[in-house]
Design a protein around this motif. Structure first.
Motif, PDB file in Angstrom:
ATOM      1  N   TYR A 166       0.643  -1.306   0.036  1.00  9.91           N
ATOM      2  CA  TYR A 166       0.026  -0.626   0.041  1.00  9.91           C
ATOM      3  C   TYR A 166       1.179   1.083   0.038  1.00  9.91           C
ATOM      4  N   ILE A 167       1.504   1.292   1.632  1.00  9.04           N
ATOM      5  CA  ILE A 167       3.099   2.178   1.347  1.00  9.04           C
ATOM      6  C   ILE A 167       3.414   2.448  -0.105  1.00  9.04           C
ATOM      7  N   LYS A 168       4.129   1.910  -0.754  1.00  8.89           N
ATOM      8  CA  LYS A 168       4.386   1.598  -2.552  1.00  8.89           C
ATOM      9  C   LYS A 168       3.347   2.568  -3.359  1.00  8.89           C
ATOM     10  N   ASN A 169       2.120   1.677  -3.387  1.00  6.89           N
ATOM     11  CA  ASN A 169       1.623   2.606  -4.124  1.00  6.89           C
ATOM     12  C   ASN A 169       0.751   3.822  -4.235  1.00  6.89           C
ATOM     13  N   VAL A 170       1.667   3.979  -2.762  1.00  8.83           N
ATOM     14  CA  VAL A 170       1.111   5.879  -2.978  1.00  8.83           C
ATOM     15  C   VAL A 170       2.086   6.283  -2.605  1.00  8.83           C
ATOM     16  N   LYS A 171       3.341   6.235  -2.618  1.00  5.21           N
ATOM     17  CA  LYS A 171       3.942   6.837  -2.765  1.00  5.21           C
ATOM     18  C   LYS A 171       4.513   6.547  -4.844  1.00  5.21           C
ATOM     19  N   ASP A 172       4.125   5.641  -5.206  1.00  6.20           N
ATOM     20  CA  ASP A 172       4.492   5.886  -6.905  1.00  6.20           C
ATOM     21  C   ASP A 172       3.859   6.457  -7.255  1.00  6.20           C
ATOM     22  N   ALA A 173       2.059   6.401  -6.831  1.00  3.57           N
ATOM     23  CA  ALA A 173       1.168   8.009  -7.419  1.00  3.57           C
ATOM     24  C   ALA A 173       0.730   9.741  -7.239  1.00  3.57           C
ATOM     25  N   LEU A 174       2.508   9.303  -6.329  1.00  4.80           N
ATOM     26  CA  LEU A 174       2.501  10.745  -6.572  1.00  4.80           C
ATOM     27  C   LEU A 174       3.807  11.455  -7.351  1.00  4.80           C
TER      28      LEU A 174
END
Length: 87
Positions: A79-87
């Motif tokens: 989840y954290i990785k996906n949030v960072k990738d979306a930024l």
């Protein structure tokens, strides 16, 4: 405060650590809620996160709705990785 020894507590409550930290803070600070707001915020964030995971898995028909304890760290890191990738 005496800790209850429930072997299923972590399986049932994914935010057990955050809950215990909140209680510990209250105990150390004479139940002054203002001094423990950061712990409460962390606990509430945890509950919201796992509530979303539970709802999502239920809607998608993934059982168990609440992931096993062994899966939770990977789910959080993904989840954290996906949030960072979306930024």
């Amino acid at each position: 405060m005496t800790k209850l020894n429930n072997p299923n507590a972590a399986r049932i409550n994914p935010c057990l650590k955050e809950q215990e930290q909140s209680y510990e803070c209250l105990n150390k600070n004479g139940y002054d809620h203002k001094k423990c707001e950061a712990y409460f915020d962390n606990y509430n964030t945890c509950k919201k996160f796992w509530g979303k995971i539970y709802s999502d898995r239920k809607a998608r028909g993934i059982y168990p709705y609440l992931p096993d304890v062994e899966e939770r760290e990977k789910i959080k890191s993904d989840y954290i990785k996906n949030v960072k990738d979306a930024l």
